[in-house]
Design a protein around this motif. Structure first.
Motif, mmCIF file in Angstrom:
data_model
loop_
_atom_site.group_PDB
_atom_site.id
_atom_site.type_symbol
_atom_site.label_atom_id
_atom_site.label_comp_id
_atom_site.label_asym_id
_atom_site.label_seq_id
_atom_site.Cartn_x
_atom_site.Cartn_y
_atom_site.Cartn_z
ATOM 1 N N HIS A 209 -12.452 -22.926 -9.952
ATOM 2 C CA HIS A 209 -11.583 -24.108 -9.891
ATOM 3 C C HIS A 209 -12.390 -25.275 -9.334
ATOM 4 O O HIS A 209 -11.838 -26.107 -8.624
ATOM 5 C CB HIS A 209 -10.420 -23.847 -8.910
ATOM 6 N N SER A 210 -13.660 -25.334 -9.613
ATOM 7 C CA SER A 210 -14.488 -26.343 -8.960
ATOM 8 C C SER A 210 -14.017 -27.745 -9.342
ATOM 9 O O SER A 210 -13.393 -27.951 -10.387
ATOM 10 C CB SER A 210 -15.946 -26.122 -9.352
ATOM 11 N N HIS A 211 -14.340 -28.712 -8.487
ATOM 12 C CA HIS A 211 -13.721 -30.029 -8.574
ATOM 13 C C HIS A 211 -13.909 -30.759 -9.906
ATOM 14 O O HIS A 211 -12.941 -31.160 -10.556
ATOM 15 C CB HIS A 211 -14.214 -30.915 -7.430
ATOM 16 N N TYR A 212 -15.134 -30.982 -10.315
ATOM 17 C CA TYR A 212 -15.357 -31.826 -11.494
ATOM 18 C C TYR A 212 -14.975 -31.114 -12.793
ATOM 19 O O TYR A 212 -14.512 -31.747 -13.740
ATOM 20 C CB TYR A 212 -16.802 -32.349 -11.530
ATOM 21 N N SER B 40 -12.470 -29.147 -12.962
ATOM 22 C CA SER B 40 -11.008 -29.288 -12.985
ATOM 23 C C SER B 40 -10.598 -30.687 -13.433
ATOM 24 O O SER B 40 -9.639 -30.844 -14.203
ATOM 25 C CB SER B 40 -10.421 -28.986 -11.603
ATOM 26 N N VAL B 41 -11.301 -31.697 -12.967
ATOM 27 C CA VAL B 41 -10.977 -33.074 -13.378
ATOM 28 C C VAL B 41 -11.204 -33.221 -14.886
ATOM 29 O O VAL B 41 -10.317 -33.678 -15.617
ATOM 30 C CB VAL B 41 -11.819 -34.108 -12.606
ATOM 31 N N SER C 267 -8.673 -31.833 -17.350
ATOM 32 C CA SER C 267 -7.390 -32.522 -17.559
ATOM 33 C C SER C 267 -7.424 -33.438 -18.779
ATOM 34 O O SER C 267 -6.392 -33.906 -19.241
ATOM 35 C CB SER C 267 -6.987 -33.311 -16.310
ATOM 36 N N GLN D 266 -21.976 -29.247 -12.332
ATOM 37 C CA GLN D 266 -22.837 -30.441 -12.277
ATOM 38 C C GLN D 266 -22.702 -31.265 -13.558
ATOM 39 O O GLN D 266 -22.650 -32.496 -13.520
ATOM 40 C CB GLN D 266 -24.303 -30.041 -12.091
ATOM 41 N N ARG E 238 -19.509 -33.243 -13.804
ATOM 42 C CA ARG E 238 -19.632 -34.489 -13.028
ATOM 43 C C ARG E 238 -20.451 -35.528 -13.804
ATOM 44 O O ARG E 238 -20.087 -36.698 -13.854
ATOM 45 C CB ARG E 238 -20.274 -34.192 -11.672
ATOM 46 N N TYR E 239 -21.565 -35.095 -14.386
ATOM 47 C CA TYR E 239 -22.358 -36.040 -15.186
ATOM 48 C C TYR E 239 -21.510 -36.628 -16.308
ATOM 49 O O TYR E 239 -21.548 -37.835 -16.559
ATOM 50 C CB TYR E 239 -23.601 -35.362 -15.768
ATOM 51 N N LEU F 183 -18.272 -37.121 -16.518
ATOM 52 C CA LEU F 183 -17.283 -38.084 -16.018
ATOM 53 C C LEU F 183 -17.946 -39.389 -15.587
ATOM 54 O O LEU F 183 -17.478 -40.480 -15.910
ATOM 55 C CB LEU F 183 -16.522 -37.480 -14.831
ATOM 56 N N TYR G 162 -7.315 -35.292 -7.133
ATOM 57 C CA TYR G 162 -7.223 -34.940 -8.555
ATOM 58 C C TYR G 162 -6.456 -36.010 -9.323
ATOM 59 O O TYR G 162 -6.870 -36.411 -10.415
ATOM 60 C CB TYR G 162 -6.550 -33.572 -8.735
ATOM 61 N N CYS H 260 -8.438 -37.737 -12.251
ATOM 62 C CA CYS H 260 -7.984 -37.340 -13.591
ATOM 63 C C CYS H 260 -7.439 -38.568 -14.322
ATOM 64 O O CYS H 260 -7.708 -38.759 -15.519
ATOM 65 C CB CYS H 260 -6.897 -36.269 -13.503
ATOM 66 N N THR I 80 -4.371 -35.916 -18.589
ATOM 67 C CA THR I 80 -2.901 -35.876 -18.649
ATOM 68 C C THR I 80 -2.396 -34.739 -17.763
ATOM 69 O O THR I 80 -3.149 -33.848 -17.387
ATOM 70 C CB THR I 80 -2.413 -35.675 -20.094
#
Lengths: 231, 231, 231, 231
Positions: A97-100, A102-103, A106, A175, A178-179, A181, B179, B183, B189
């Protein structure tokens, strides 16, 4: 316990994921197919990646019954069993469920080719979303024969040949998410196709084994309590 | 002092909030209804979350008079008393100024359903803003019968059944605010409605108790001085 | 050396700034007007904030000649002398290149009222930019009778009553610059005018002294080498 | 081993880069021209920056044959040899994959003049992209007579007079890439031309030597194992 014991290596993999910024609350899992069983895998229960000790790993049958050890496992481990059954090429699975990741998940997109290391995931990704109606095992269909499935608003599953490879691919995926995004926000563009293909072969050969080794060494300093468990 | 003493648990809750990125300068508060009094609660004064020791907690009447211990409390603790009086279902309150909650609060929105853990807050949030004229206790009206109130340009109050639950909800709220912001910026979404409802029951059952336990364990390594206070 | 020695307090102020994310490479300065001289101030030389020891502070005349101690000072310390000469109300100055202040400075804006703590800077800010032609001392004119001047593409100067106050204002300015940037990006709006005015009085009274104390305590654990210098 | 030994200084440079946020996975390289050979340089192999010890450095001929020590080097070290051959003014080279440099590189832009320290790179930058067809040594042509080449979707090469200077330039480049991205997102503007020119001379004189010294001192506390290697 020997340093090559699968339980030690699973604990090391989880610690490496934590050190590399892949904290996943108590919901991340790392599992490995059992070498000496046809229908079982090693997996850990609800806890933070940075807390795992070798004896936290449990041998579980594809029927989800524990065979060695006992632990409070997430109901979500059922997809591990299903992937090992359906994909003989898969030796280890990381769910994070790592942060980026997960972002990015979405948006429904896969990780774009924004960085030299992203090429590892070229043609290796699928996507999945949960609608509250379909079976949670539908994520296994979504994965298909790929190496990575991005789960919308949730995280990812990485299914790979070995525990070492799955671990490095998982932290590299974070990683690269993140790149993706940040490059997209900055107006960046992706790597040209021919370089993606050339780079992928190069990176798979040099990057994966050296990254496992370097991360394992880093663990000796950051996680002495893990090595104490070797006795 | 026993490890179950409410003063120890309040100190632990504050340290957990700090470790999980909920630093709130000297303005965050954690309180718990006193078990053996009808009209009092335990609360701490002006200090950083990571500095709290058990004897920093003070027993305060709903009349805001200290009964055990003495401390420089923020004038803002008055809303704790008002919530305990009005909401018999509330056993603990966390007020925090954590970073992403504060950023999101400036938009006047509540935390959206951008992540599996966000579903914990579905139908549990209210909003409030201060105009410099109304009573500061108006935030209690704004909270109503919800679990969370986001205070514009300020932070949030989480009012929950137990100290353990309020703490994990507060730190998860901070993660979910982040998030939401990232997001939304990436064009993501939210989770579909049926999955929000199904996921909320699941998350409340598995996530909250395991997260408290995992965070408490993590504290043993990061905050040995807290455990020294047990004698 | 006594814990109240101005040289110890300057070193503590610099360490606090570092701990609170105000790293400024080797270009940040902290100075304090000398109590027992009409025309001198204490200041430190080129080094990281987290490395300063009390004997790194030097007493320097308004003529920029060292009187006690010797150090490689930045040519930029000349504005400290000019501010002390022109502003008898100023007892201490912090110049910092902290990250978010530097980013915000590139827009030419002052810190907006996006957070409860931002109100500390209401009606207290000026702006300055360097064109490569005017005297570097023009920044002192730009500051005028304000507490803060944001220097475009560079950082800020905080001129305040005491070292303690200047330090907490500087680190809060950095936090508020970050709030400004992120709230604006998220579509947030500022605090209503009446609440800004009411909040400013409240914050100045409760926030500043408690923040210095809390930060100083935190330093005891993070920077034992500083306290060793007390002998 | 003496503290001035080039192998010790290369290890120190790599550790400084890591401490300052320039983690580059196992793909970053730091090299220095050999003082007492016409056709050789010192370089390290695949490992994290924070793990390097002096005896990890190997003397390698411009023909890419090892002369002292042996190590698994990246096939990418070939551009180091080519730069030393073509550019007698270059005494040291840093290749890094640091985060913000990599993000900015995806836009094809060079680092803009958004911060006082950015002026170090005024008129010193070139760009390069790989198309999967041209020789990897084409990056040396792209660098030309500049100090920095930004490699699209990849990172950067810094070629400078000395190891100390290349190191500080590399970590400052990373900071300035972050400033570029965040200032541009916030609507910031660059420094006026006359100030860029005036500031560059000033910064080169004061900033570079003081930054090396300050970073080296910081290493004494963060990396005691490196200094143990001095015997």
């Amino acid at each position: 316990m020997h340093i090559d014991d699968i339980r030690f290596r699973i604990a090391a993999a989880r610690r490496i994921l934590y050190r590399e910024g892949c904290d996943s609350n108590v919901g991340g899992h790392v599992s490995a197919r059992a070498d000496d069983h046809d229908d079982a895998f090693w997996v850990t229960g609800f806890e933070y990646f940075d807390q795992t000790l070798p004896d936290g790993a449990c041998l579980m049958g594809f029927d989800l019954q524990p065979r060695i050890g006992e632990l409070k496992v997430s109901p979500a481990v059922n997809f591990h069993a299903a992937i090992y059954e359906r994909r003989p090429d898969v030796g280890a699975i990381v769910h994070l469920h790592s942060h980026y990741v997960s972002v990015l998940s979405s948006t429904g997109k896969t990780v774009g080719m924004y960085n030299v290391s992203s090429v590892l995931f070229y043609d290796e990704q699928a996507t999945y979303f949960d609608d509250g109606k379909k079976s949670h095992l539908a994520v296994v269909d979504a994965l298909g024969d790929k190496r990575v499935v991005l789960m919308k608003n949730h995280g990812a599953i990485v299914a790979s040949e070995s525990l070492e490879q799955a671990t490095i691919e998982a932290l590299t995926l974070e990683q690269c998410a993140r790149y993706h995004l940040e490059c997209e926000a900055a107006g960046g563009t992706e790597i040209l196709h021919d370089e993606v293909v050339a780079g992928k072969a190069m990176y798979r050969k040099h990057f994966l084994p050296n990254m496992w080794e370097a991360n394992f060494e880093r663990l000796r300093r950051s996680d002495p309590d893990l090595f104490d468990a070797l006795g």
